[in-house]
Design a protein around this motif. Structure first.
Motif, PDB file in Angstrom:
ATOM      1  N   VAL A 124      67.099  58.791  43.962  1.00  0.00           N
ATOM      2  CA  VAL A 124      68.155  58.278  43.810  1.00  0.00           C
ATOM      3  C   VAL A 124      68.237  56.566  43.433  1.00  0.00           C
ATOM      4  CG1 VAL A 124      70.359  57.943  44.321  1.00  0.00           C
ATOM      5  CG2 VAL A 124      69.472  59.825  44.403  1.00  0.00           C
ATOM      6  N   LEU A 125      67.110  56.515  44.914  1.00  0.00           N
ATOM      7  CA  LEU A 125      67.195  55.222  44.873  1.00  0.00           C
ATOM      8  C   LEU A 125      66.717  54.221  44.508  1.00  0.00           C
ATOM      9  CD1 LEU A 125      67.556  53.048  47.534  1.00  0.00           C
ATOM     10  CD2 LEU A 125      65.608  53.968  48.768  1.00  0.00           C
ATOM     11  N   THR A 126      65.091  54.619  43.655  1.00  0.00           N
ATOM     12  CA  THR A 126      63.814  54.013  42.877  1.00  0.00           C
ATOM     13  C   THR A 126      64.738  53.992  41.217  1.00  0.00           C
ATOM     14  OG1 THR A 126      62.910  55.905  43.149  1.00  0.00           O
ATOM     15  CG2 THR A 126      62.802  54.274  45.001  1.00  0.00           C
ATOM     16  N   MET A 127      65.039  55.120  40.971  1.00  0.00           N
ATOM     17  CA  MET A 127      65.083  55.059  39.269  1.00  0.00           C
ATOM     18  C   MET A 127      65.742  54.091  38.570  1.00  0.00           C
ATOM     19  SD  MET A 127      68.778  57.913  39.355  1.00  0.00           S
ATOM     20  CE  MET A 127      69.826  57.050  39.714  1.00  0.00           C
ATOM     21  N   ARG A 128      66.372  52.906  39.282  1.00  0.00           N
ATOM     22  CA  ARG A 128      67.307  51.771  38.946  1.00  0.00           C
ATOM     23  C   ARG A 128      66.397  50.191  38.654  1.00  0.00           C
ATOM     24  NH1 ARG A 128      69.521  48.181  42.513  1.00  0.00           N
ATOM     25  NH2 ARG A 128      70.454  47.301  40.546  1.00  0.00           N
ATOM     26  N   SER A 129      65.145  50.381  39.683  1.00  0.00           N
ATOM     27  CA  SER A 129      64.475  49.292  40.257  1.00  0.00           C
ATOM     28  C   SER A 129      63.735  48.414  38.956  1.00  0.00           C
ATOM     29  CB  SER A 129      63.312  49.543  41.050  1.00  0.00           C
ATOM     30  OG  SER A 129      62.608  50.473  40.820  1.00  0.00           O
ATOM     31  N   LEU A 130      63.454  49.219  38.521  1.00  0.00           N
ATOM     32  CA  LEU A 130      62.677  48.691  36.555  1.00  0.00           C
ATOM     33  C   LEU A 130      63.329  48.935  35.805  1.00  0.00           C
ATOM     34  CD1 LEU A 130      58.888  47.726  38.545  1.00  0.00           C
ATOM     35  CD2 LEU A 130      60.562  46.620  38.165  1.00  0.00           C
ATOM     36  N   ALA A 131      63.419  50.808  35.734  1.00  0.00           N
ATOM     37  CA  ALA A 131      64.410  51.038  34.447  1.00  0.00           C
ATOM     38  C   ALA A 131      65.376  50.378  33.664  1.00  0.00           C
ATOM     39  CB  ALA A 131      64.610  52.429  35.498  1.00  0.00           C
ATOM     40  N   GLU A 132      66.263  50.143  34.487  1.00  0.00           N
ATOM     41  CA  GLU A 132      67.748  49.069  34.746  1.00  0.00           C
ATOM     42  C   GLU A 132      67.171  48.116  33.622  1.00  0.00           C
ATOM     43  OE1 GLU A 132      71.652  49.128  36.480  1.00  0.00           O
ATOM     44  OE2 GLU A 132      70.201  48.214  37.440  1.00  0.00           O
ATOM     45  N   GLU A 133      66.036  47.113  34.300  1.00  0.00           N
ATOM     46  CA  GLU A 133      65.564  46.239  33.818  1.00  0.00           C
ATOM     47  C   GLU A 133      65.473  45.867  32.657  1.00  0.00           C
ATOM     48  OE1 GLU A 133      66.000  43.129  35.523  1.00  0.00           O
ATOM     49  OE2 GLU A 133      66.528  43.157  37.736  1.00  0.00           O
ATOM     50  N   LYS A 134      64.445  47.396  32.601  1.00  0.00           N
ATOM     51  CA  LYS A 134      63.805  46.789  30.677  1.00  0.00           C
ATOM     52  C   LYS A 134      64.674  48.232  29.956  1.00  0.00           C
ATOM     53  CE  LYS A 134      59.758  48.849  30.509  1.00  0.00           C
ATOM     54  NZ  LYS A 134      58.346  49.811  31.168  1.00  0.00           N
ATOM     55  N   HIS A 135      66.070  49.020  30.273  1.00  0.00           N
ATOM     56  CA  HIS A 135      66.560  49.128  29.635  1.00  0.00           C
ATOM     57  C   HIS A 135      67.657  48.252  28.860  1.00  0.00           C
ATOM     58  CE1 HIS A 135      69.917  51.922  27.794  1.00  0.00           C
ATOM     59  NE2 HIS A 135      70.340  51.648  28.166  1.00  0.00           N
ATOM     60  N   ALA A 136      67.930  46.518  30.370  1.00  0.00           N
ATOM     61  CA  ALA A 136      69.238  45.851  29.817  1.00  0.00           C
ATOM     62  C   ALA A 136      68.393  44.802  29.149  1.00  0.00           C
ATOM     63  CB  ALA A 136      69.986  45.506  30.476  1.00  0.00           C
ATOM     64  N   LYS A 137      67.096  44.419  29.196  1.00  0.00           N
ATOM     65  CA  LYS A 137      65.971  43.540  28.959  1.00  0.00           C
ATOM     66  C   LYS A 137      66.236  42.727  29.473  1.00  0.00           C
ATOM     67  CE  LYS A 137      65.576  46.320  24.561  1.00  0.00           C
ATOM     68  NZ  LYS A 137      64.287  47.145  24.336  1.00  0.00           N
ATOM     69  N   THR A 138      66.774  42.626  31.038  1.00  0.00           N
ATOM     70  CA  THR A 138      66.651  41.711  31.403  1.00  0.00           C
ATOM     71  C   THR A 138      65.154  41.865  32.723  1.00  0.00           C
ATOM     72  OG1 THR A 138      67.951  43.339  33.201  1.00  0.00           O
ATOM     73  CG2 THR A 138      68.980  41.998  31.966  1.00  0.00           C
ATOM     74  N   ASP A 139      64.701  42.076  31.691  1.00  0.00           N
ATOM     75  CA  ASP A 139      63.157  41.811  32.499  1.00  0.00           C
ATOM     76  C   ASP A 139      62.416  40.501  32.047  1.00  0.00           C
ATOM     77  OD1 ASP A 139      62.879  43.404  29.862  1.00  0.00           O
ATOM     78  OD2 ASP A 139      60.812  44.424  30.269  1.00  0.00           O
ATOM     79  N   GLN A 140      62.493  40.231  30.372  1.00  0.00           N
ATOM     80  CA  GLN A 140      62.335  38.884  30.381  1.00  0.00           C
ATOM     81  C   GLN A 140      62.341  38.004  30.842  1.00  0.00           C
ATOM     82  OE1 GLN A 140      59.865  39.378  27.521  1.00  0.00           O
ATOM     83  NE2 GLN A 140      60.140  41.714  27.859  1.00  0.00           N
ATOM     84  N   LEU A 141      63.406  37.848  32.065  1.00  0.00           N
ATOM     85  CA  LEU A 141      63.881  37.377  32.522  1.00  0.00           C
ATOM     86  C   LEU A 141      63.118  37.070  33.683  1.00  0.00           C
ATOM     87  CD1 LEU A 141      67.878  37.094  32.136  1.00  0.00           C
ATOM     88  CD2 LEU A 141      66.661  35.651  31.280  1.00  0.00           C
ATOM     89  N   LEU A 142      62.271  37.895  33.995  1.00  0.00           N
ATOM     90  CA  LEU A 142      61.008  38.456  35.732  1.00  0.00           C
ATOM     91  C   LEU A 142      60.483  37.517  34.755  1.00  0.00           C
ATOM     92  CD1 LEU A 142      61.958  41.866  36.259  1.00  0.00           C
ATOM     93  CD2 LEU A 142      63.445  39.417  37.684  1.00  0.00           C
ATOM     94  N   TYR A 143      59.826  37.820  33.703  1.00  0.00           N
ATOM     95  CA  TYR A 143      58.416  36.851  33.581  1.00  0.00           C
ATOM     96  C   TYR A 143      58.493  35.618  33.462  1.00  0.00           C
ATOM     97  CZ  TYR A 143      57.971  41.610  31.983  1.00  0.00           C
ATOM     98  OH  TYR A 143      57.360  42.873  31.896  1.00  0.00           O
ATOM     99  N   ALA A 144      60.171  34.661  33.136  1.00  0.00           N
ATOM    100  CA  ALA A 144      60.455  33.550  33.691  1.00  0.00           C
ATOM    101  C   ALA A 144      60.497  33.017  34.377  1.00  0.00           C
ATOM    102  CB  ALA A 144      61.463  33.178  32.224  1.00  0.00           C
ATOM    103  N   LEU A 145      60.583  33.914  35.667  1.00  0.00           N
ATOM    104  CA  LEU A 145      60.994  33.358  36.846  1.00  0.00           C
ATOM    105  C   LEU A 145      59.750  32.438  37.711  1.00  0.00           C
ATOM    106  CD1 LEU A 145      62.770  35.881  38.035  1.00  0.00           C
ATOM    107  CD2 LEU A 145      63.698  34.092  37.655  1.00  0.00           C
ATOM    108  N   PRO A 146      60.430  31.385  38.582  1.00  0.00           N
ATOM    109  CA  PRO A 146      59.270  30.561  38.334  1.00  0.00           C
ATOM    110  C   PRO A 146      58.068  31.116  39.634  1.00  0.00           C
ATOM    111  CG  PRO A 146      61.132  29.523  39.835  1.00  0.00           C
ATOM    112  CD  PRO A 146      61.447  30.687  38.612  1.00  0.00           C
ATOM    113  N   VAL A 147      58.302  32.233  40.186  1.00  0.00           N
ATOM    114  CA  VAL A 147      57.553  33.042  41.036  1.00  0.00           C
ATOM    115  C   VAL A 147      56.584  34.219  40.381  1.00  0.00           C
ATOM    116  CG1 VAL A 147      59.063  32.704  42.779  1.00  0.00           C
ATOM    117  CG2 VAL A 147      59.498  34.930  41.343  1.00  0.00           C
ATOM    118  N   SER A 148      55.493  34.420  40.697  1.00  0.00           N
ATOM    119  CA  SER A 148      54.209  35.350  40.491  1.00  0.00           C
ATOM    120  C   SER A 148      54.776  36.563  40.293  1.00  0.00           C
ATOM    121  CB  SER A 148      53.389  35.637  40.988  1.00  0.00           C
ATOM    122  OG  SER A 148      53.542  36.156  42.672  1.00  0.00           O
TER     123      SER A 148
END
Length: 287
Positions: A62-86
């Motif tokens: 329940v705690l982990t299911m949204r950690s990255l799956a939600e980012e991918k579903h909402a297409k906000t994971d592309q923003l993670l790649y653009a952040l000025p951090v590794s």
């Protein structure tokens, strides 16, 4: 990294996931402590803690299911790649936020031995050693759940697969005792594992050629070893399953033994799956 960590932590505690996780863990621990320690008048808090460890099968997915799956579903994971951090920092920040959520109920549990000590003599060393093992077990399972979440866009699929994998690790020691110890049985089991590894690679890299190549190499290596030195496989699969039993390594602490190898094992599992999560996200960037 700190900004991502604070954002994730804020999302957990301003939403329902964090409070539900904390409340559920403390509720189940309170029930077990009441039954074993208060009503049963048993002084060892670690016994109640070993009994309540099964709640991770429900709470962690329940705690982990949204950690990255939600980012991918909402297409906000592309923003993670653009952040000025590794990408390593992004994944680590998300992981540490979930570990912090786990640390809240574990921190409250640290007061339980002090409360029980008012009614009898408590072995503080074994009690707090078990709390440490309980926390590290949760950290390892969170890393596993986060990796599974990175493989899919569906939170439901991430949760269901996480429950299945963690249930398998929970039953691993029992399953190892049911398997035959013959070399042929172990060889067949390792072939199934090789195919499963190929499927995971396929999900990660989205490349059938690579996944089939990995599977073919693993099968070839296993076959050569089996036909050259068959005695290596005798009892190998049950031994492997027993070694992968995450939950069982906590029981040495509940028996009053401070098992340093278990601590190293939990930290290694956590580090490995955080690394695999980074690799999974990195492959998604170039796919």
């Amino acid at each position: 990294m700190s900004a991502i960590y604070k954002r994730e932590l804020h999302s957990y505690f301003c939403g329902m996931t964090g409070p539900i996780f904390v409340a559920f863990l403390l509720l189940m621990t309170g029930i077990y402590m009441t039954v074993y320690n208060l009503l049963g008048m048993y002084p060892n808090f670690e016994v109640a803690l070993s009994g309540v460890s099964f709640v991770f099968l429900i709470a962690v997915p329940v705690l982990t299911m949204r950690s990255l799956a939600e980012e991918k579903h909402a297409k906000t994971d592309q923003l993670l790649y653009a952040l000025p951090v590794s990408l390593h920092s992004v994944v680590l920040a998300k992981y540490l936020a979930m570990v912090t959520v786990l640390a809240v109920p574990v921190g409250v549990m640290c007061f339980y031995p002090l409360i029980l000590n008012r009614y009898g003599n408590i072995g503080f060393a074994s009690a707090y050693g078990s709390i440490l093992a309980f926390f590290l077990l949760g950290c390892a399972l969170i890393a596993v759940g986060m990796f599974i979440s990175s493989l899919t866009e569906s939170q439901v699929i991430a949760a269901v697969v996480s429950v299945g994998v963690m249930l398998l690790t929970y039953l691993m020691a029992g399953l190892s005792g049911m398997l035959p110890e013959t070399a042929g049985a172990s060889y067949a089991g390792f072939l199934v594992i090789a195919i499963l590894v190929g499927l995971v690679v396929q999900v990660m890299v989205k490349n059938s050629t690579v996944s089939m190549g990995v599977t073919a190499v693993l099968v070839a290596v296993l076959s050569v070893l089996y036909f050259v030195k068959q005695e290596l496989f005798a009892g190998a699969l049950p031994d492997l399953l027993e070694a992968l039993a995450l939950f069982d390594r906590m029981y040495s602490f509940t028996d009053g033994i401070f098992d340093l190898t278990a601590i190293v094992y939990y930290l290694t599992v956590a580090a490995l799956f955080v690394y695999l999560t980074v690799q999974s996200m990195d492959k998604k960037r170039w796919s």
